[in-house]
Motif scaffolding. Structure first.
Motif, PDB file in Angstrom:
ATOM      1  N   TYR A  25       2.194   1.626  -3.512  1.00  0.00           N
ATOM      2  CA  TYR A  25       0.976   1.669  -4.336  1.00  0.00           C
ATOM      3  C   TYR A  25       0.771   3.552  -4.007  1.00  0.00           C
ATOM      4  O   TYR A  25       0.806   4.652  -4.998  1.00  0.00           O
ATOM      5  CB  TYR A  25      -0.215   1.684  -4.090  1.00  0.00           C
ATOM      6  CG  TYR A  25      -1.422   2.472  -4.435  1.00  0.00           C
ATOM      7  CD1 TYR A  25      -1.789   1.881  -6.100  1.00  0.00           C
ATOM      8  CD2 TYR A  25      -2.320   2.936  -3.933  1.00  0.00           C
ATOM      9  CE1 TYR A  25      -3.340   2.140  -6.419  1.00  0.00           C
ATOM     10  CE2 TYR A  25      -3.153   3.751  -4.226  1.00  0.00           C
ATOM     11  CZ  TYR A  25      -4.248   3.255  -5.590  1.00  0.00           C
ATOM     12  OH  TYR A  25      -5.355   3.729  -5.455  1.00  0.00           O
ATOM     13  N   PHE A  63      -6.728  -0.745  -2.447  1.00  0.00           N
ATOM     14  CA  PHE A  63      -5.212   0.145  -1.849  1.00  0.00           C
ATOM     15  C   PHE A  63      -6.121   2.505  -1.970  1.00  0.00           C
ATOM     16  O   PHE A  63      -6.224   3.102  -0.684  1.00  0.00           O
ATOM     17  CB  PHE A  63      -4.172   0.196  -1.672  1.00  0.00           C
ATOM     18  CG  PHE A  63      -3.323  -1.415  -2.167  1.00  0.00           C
ATOM     19  CD1 PHE A  63      -3.851  -1.334  -0.587  1.00  0.00           C
ATOM     20  CD2 PHE A  63      -2.436  -1.374  -3.067  1.00  0.00           C
ATOM     21  CE1 PHE A  63      -3.614  -2.762  -0.748  1.00  0.00           C
ATOM     22  CE2 PHE A  63      -1.690  -3.201  -2.395  1.00  0.00           C
ATOM     23  CZ  PHE A  63      -1.794  -3.747  -1.327  1.00  0.00           C
ATOM     24  N   GLU A  64      -6.654   2.064  -2.949  1.00  0.00           N
ATOM     25  CA  GLU A  64      -7.056   2.917  -2.995  1.00  0.00           C
ATOM     26  C   GLU A  64      -8.688   3.888  -1.688  1.00  0.00           C
ATOM     27  O   GLU A  64      -8.405   4.559  -1.142  1.00  0.00           O
ATOM     28  CB  GLU A  64      -7.722   3.328  -3.714  1.00  0.00           C
ATOM     29  CG  GLU A  64      -7.931   5.051  -4.557  1.00  0.00           C
ATOM     30  CD  GLU A  64      -7.395   5.849  -4.457  1.00  0.00           C
ATOM     31  OE1 GLU A  64      -7.961   6.692  -4.938  1.00  0.00           O
ATOM     32  OE2 GLU A  64      -5.822   5.895  -4.333  1.00  0.00           O
ATOM     33  N   CYS A  79       0.792  -0.983  -0.051  1.00  0.00           N
ATOM     34  CA  CYS A  79      -0.086  -0.353   0.115  1.00  0.00           C
ATOM     35  C   CYS A  79       1.003   0.784   0.147  1.00  0.00           C
ATOM     36  O   CYS A  79       0.297   2.362  -1.092  1.00  0.00           O
ATOM     37  CB  CYS A  79      -1.128   0.159   1.168  1.00  0.00           C
ATOM     38  SG  CYS A  79      -1.957   1.262   0.954  1.00  0.00           S
ATOM     39  N   SER A 126      -3.188   0.759 -14.264  1.00  0.00           N
ATOM     40  CA  SER A 126      -2.408   0.392 -13.111  1.00  0.00           C
ATOM     41  C   SER A 126      -0.597   0.623 -13.042  1.00  0.00           C
ATOM     42  O   SER A 126      -0.222   0.557 -13.608  1.00  0.00           O
ATOM     43  CB  SER A 126      -2.474  -0.972 -13.121  1.00  0.00           C
ATOM     44  OG  SER A 126      -2.485  -2.109 -12.374  1.00  0.00           O
ATOM     45  N   ARG A 127      -1.427   1.237 -11.500  1.00  0.00           N
ATOM     46  CA  ARG A 127       0.135   0.951 -10.839  1.00  0.00           C
ATOM     47  C   ARG A 127       1.550  -0.476 -10.964  1.00  0.00           C
ATOM     48  O   ARG A 127       2.458   0.026 -10.908  1.00  0.00           O
ATOM     49  CB  ARG A 127       0.556   2.439  -9.667  1.00  0.00           C
ATOM     50  CG  ARG A 127      -0.975   3.518 -10.356  1.00  0.00           C
ATOM     51  CD  ARG A 127      -0.605   3.870  -8.369  1.00  0.00           C
ATOM     52  NE  ARG A 127      -1.608   4.919  -8.171  1.00  0.00           N
ATOM     53  CZ  ARG A 127      -1.831   5.879  -7.577  1.00  0.00           C
ATOM     54  NH1 ARG A 127      -1.930   5.365  -6.245  1.00  0.00           N
ATOM     55  NH2 ARG A 127      -3.518   6.789  -7.752  1.00  0.00           N
ATOM     56  N   LEU A 128       0.906  -0.937 -10.272  1.00  0.00           N
ATOM     57  CA  LEU A 128       1.620  -2.379  -9.893  1.00  0.00           C
ATOM     58  C   LEU A 128       1.176  -3.153 -10.562  1.00  0.00           C
ATOM     59  O   LEU A 128       1.983  -4.503 -10.838  1.00  0.00           O
ATOM     60  CB  LEU A 128       1.550  -2.491  -8.588  1.00  0.00           C
ATOM     61  CG  LEU A 128       1.926  -1.263  -7.408  1.00  0.00           C
ATOM     62  CD1 LEU A 128       0.904  -2.494  -6.294  1.00  0.00           C
ATOM     63  CD2 LEU A 128       2.811  -1.486  -7.766  1.00  0.00           C
ATOM     64  N   LYS A 152       3.702   5.609  -5.584  1.00  0.00           N
ATOM     65  CA  LYS A 152       3.932   5.135  -7.512  1.00  0.00           C
ATOM     66  C   LYS A 152       3.002   7.019  -8.069  1.00  0.00           C
ATOM     67  O   LYS A 152       3.235   6.788  -9.182  1.00  0.00           O
ATOM     68  CB  LYS A 152       3.606   3.938  -7.584  1.00  0.00           C
ATOM     69  CG  LYS A 152       5.404   3.156  -7.200  1.00  0.00           C
ATOM     70  CD  LYS A 152       5.234   2.173  -8.297  1.00  0.00           C
ATOM     71  CE  LYS A 152       5.127   2.225 -10.110  1.00  0.00           C
ATOM     72  NZ  LYS A 152       4.664   1.121 -10.658  1.00  0.00           N
ATOM     73  N   GLU A 153       2.524   6.891  -7.052  1.00  0.00           N
ATOM     74  CA  GLU A 153       1.241   7.700  -8.000  1.00  0.00           C
ATOM     75  C   GLU A 153       1.439   8.940  -8.904  1.00  0.00           C
ATOM     76  O   GLU A 153       1.256   9.181  -9.710  1.00  0.00           O
ATOM     77  CB  GLU A 153       0.295   8.444  -6.903  1.00  0.00           C
ATOM     78  CG  GLU A 153      -0.673   9.253  -6.921  1.00  0.00           C
ATOM     79  CD  GLU A 153      -2.160  10.478  -6.029  1.00  0.00           C
ATOM     80  OE1 GLU A 153      -2.900  11.092  -7.007  1.00  0.00           O
ATOM     81  OE2 GLU A 153      -1.529   9.593  -5.054  1.00  0.00           O
ATOM     82  N   GLU A 212      -4.960  -2.827  -6.227  1.00  0.00           N
ATOM     83  CA  GLU A 212      -5.242  -1.238  -6.200  1.00  0.00           C
ATOM     84  C   GLU A 212      -5.967  -0.539  -5.785  1.00  0.00           C
ATOM     85  O   GLU A 212      -6.299   0.500  -5.037  1.00  0.00           O
ATOM     86  CB  GLU A 212      -4.718  -0.756  -7.310  1.00  0.00           C
ATOM     87  CG  GLU A 212      -2.855  -1.362  -7.439  1.00  0.00           C
ATOM     88  CD  GLU A 212      -2.469  -0.675  -9.116  1.00  0.00           C
ATOM     89  OE1 GLU A 212      -2.974   0.092  -9.856  1.00  0.00           O
ATOM     90  OE2 GLU A 212      -1.796  -2.049  -9.439  1.00  0.00           O
TER      91      GLU A 212
END
Length: 305
Positions: free
Chosen positions: A202, A226-227, A199, A215-217, A205-206, A223
């Motif tokens: 995540y 996590f948001e 998290c 998608s970041r990951l 990495k924004e 994700e």
């Protein structure tokens, strides 16, 4: 060596202001005569003054308690400067102690500036079942990168994991993330520590994601969870300073109840806050919130499918 201290009356004798003489020193104003300070020999009783004992008793009974109170004030109950206290009485957040903490705080503040779609603590609670289901699916990812099946992810395995997730961190940053999330310092990341670590990755990495819709990951379902966790923290941090205080937690709990706040609401809020405030500094940062949240939804070190 002891000292004998005698008093010299004004005018050279014990003469009172009324003009009469008195043999009682206590009836007359007097001053300390420096020349009257003489050594007292324990072997020579005649060297003791008849006034020494009353003076010692007065000193012990009057001055010593005052001095003791002064030191208690300085050592036990220091005055907290106003610049260290928030308007609601909560302590001001301390400055980050590491480069990673500063990066996390900066990322949280930027995210808080965008607001949250979650409007009450009740909404968070209603999302618990979906959050639990998603986090338990994360167990598959954890086991995939636990290459030696030790039940924990070591530093080398973490580097492989972040490479796979295309999280571009330097070796120094990876070491910092590992150390930050390894709460018990056993050189291994357990399952619930792994959730918190992902998290944080995540969140960090924004800014590096060129297209926020992507998608970041590479794990979009996780994700999304996590948001939700990030938005939950944003909701609790009502003054948007990157930390949650006791008063903010109480306010969030009270706003979920109908009919006005009650004593039980305050007790629940304080209990939840104490579960988050691991270092007992009166303020909860994002990492502390994440570790508490995993336990709220029933995810622990011994979590098994």
């Amino acid at each position: 060596m002891k000292l004998r201290i005698t008093f010299q009356p004004k005018g050279g004798n014990w003469e009172g202001e009324r003009g009469g003489s008195s043999t009682n020193p206590g009836d007359n104003p007097c001053i300390l005569d420096p020349e009257s300070i003489q050594p007292i020999s324990p072997l020579n009783p005649s060297s003791h003054s008849s006034h020494f004992l009353p003076f010692c008793i007065f000193n012990l009974c009057f001055y010593k308690p005052l001095i003791s109170l002064l030191f208690l004030r300085l050592r036990i109950a220091p005055v907290v400067p106003d610049f260290m206290i928030m308007g609601d009485g909560s302590p001001k957040p301390s400055a980050p102690t590491s480069k990673l903490e500063a990066q996390i705080l900066d990322a949280v503040l930027k995210r808080e500036s965008k607001g949250t779609s979650i409007k009450s603590f009740t909404k968070i609670i209603l999302k618990f079942p979906k959050i639990v289901e998603s986090l338990r699916r994360c167990k598959v990812i954890f086991e995939q990168f636990d290459e030696d099946n030790s039940g924990a992810i070591d530093l080398t395995e973490l580097k492989h994991c972040l490479d796979k997730l295309q999280a571009n961190f330097t070796n120094e940053e990876i070491n910092d993330i590992f150390t930050t999330c390894d709460l018990n310092d056993d050189m291994g990341i357990s399952f619930n520590e792994f959730i918190v670590l992902l998290c944080l990755v995540y969140l960090l990495k924004e800014d590096s994601a060129a297209d926020q819709s992507k998608s970041r990951l590479g794990i979009p379902d996780l994700e999304a969870t996590f948001e939700t966790l990030v938005e939950s923290f944003v909701l609790l941090d009502s003054n948007k300073d990157g930390h949650v205080s006791k008063s903010e937690m109480v306010l969030a709990i009270e706003e979920t109840t109908s009919g006005g706040p009650s004593d039980s609401d305050g007790q629940i809020a304080m209990q939840r806050f104490e579960e988050m405030d691991w270092d007992n500094n009166g303020m909860v940062n994002f990492k502390e919130f994440l570790f508490a949240f995993t336990r709220w939804v029933g995810i622990g070190d011994d979590e098994d499918d």
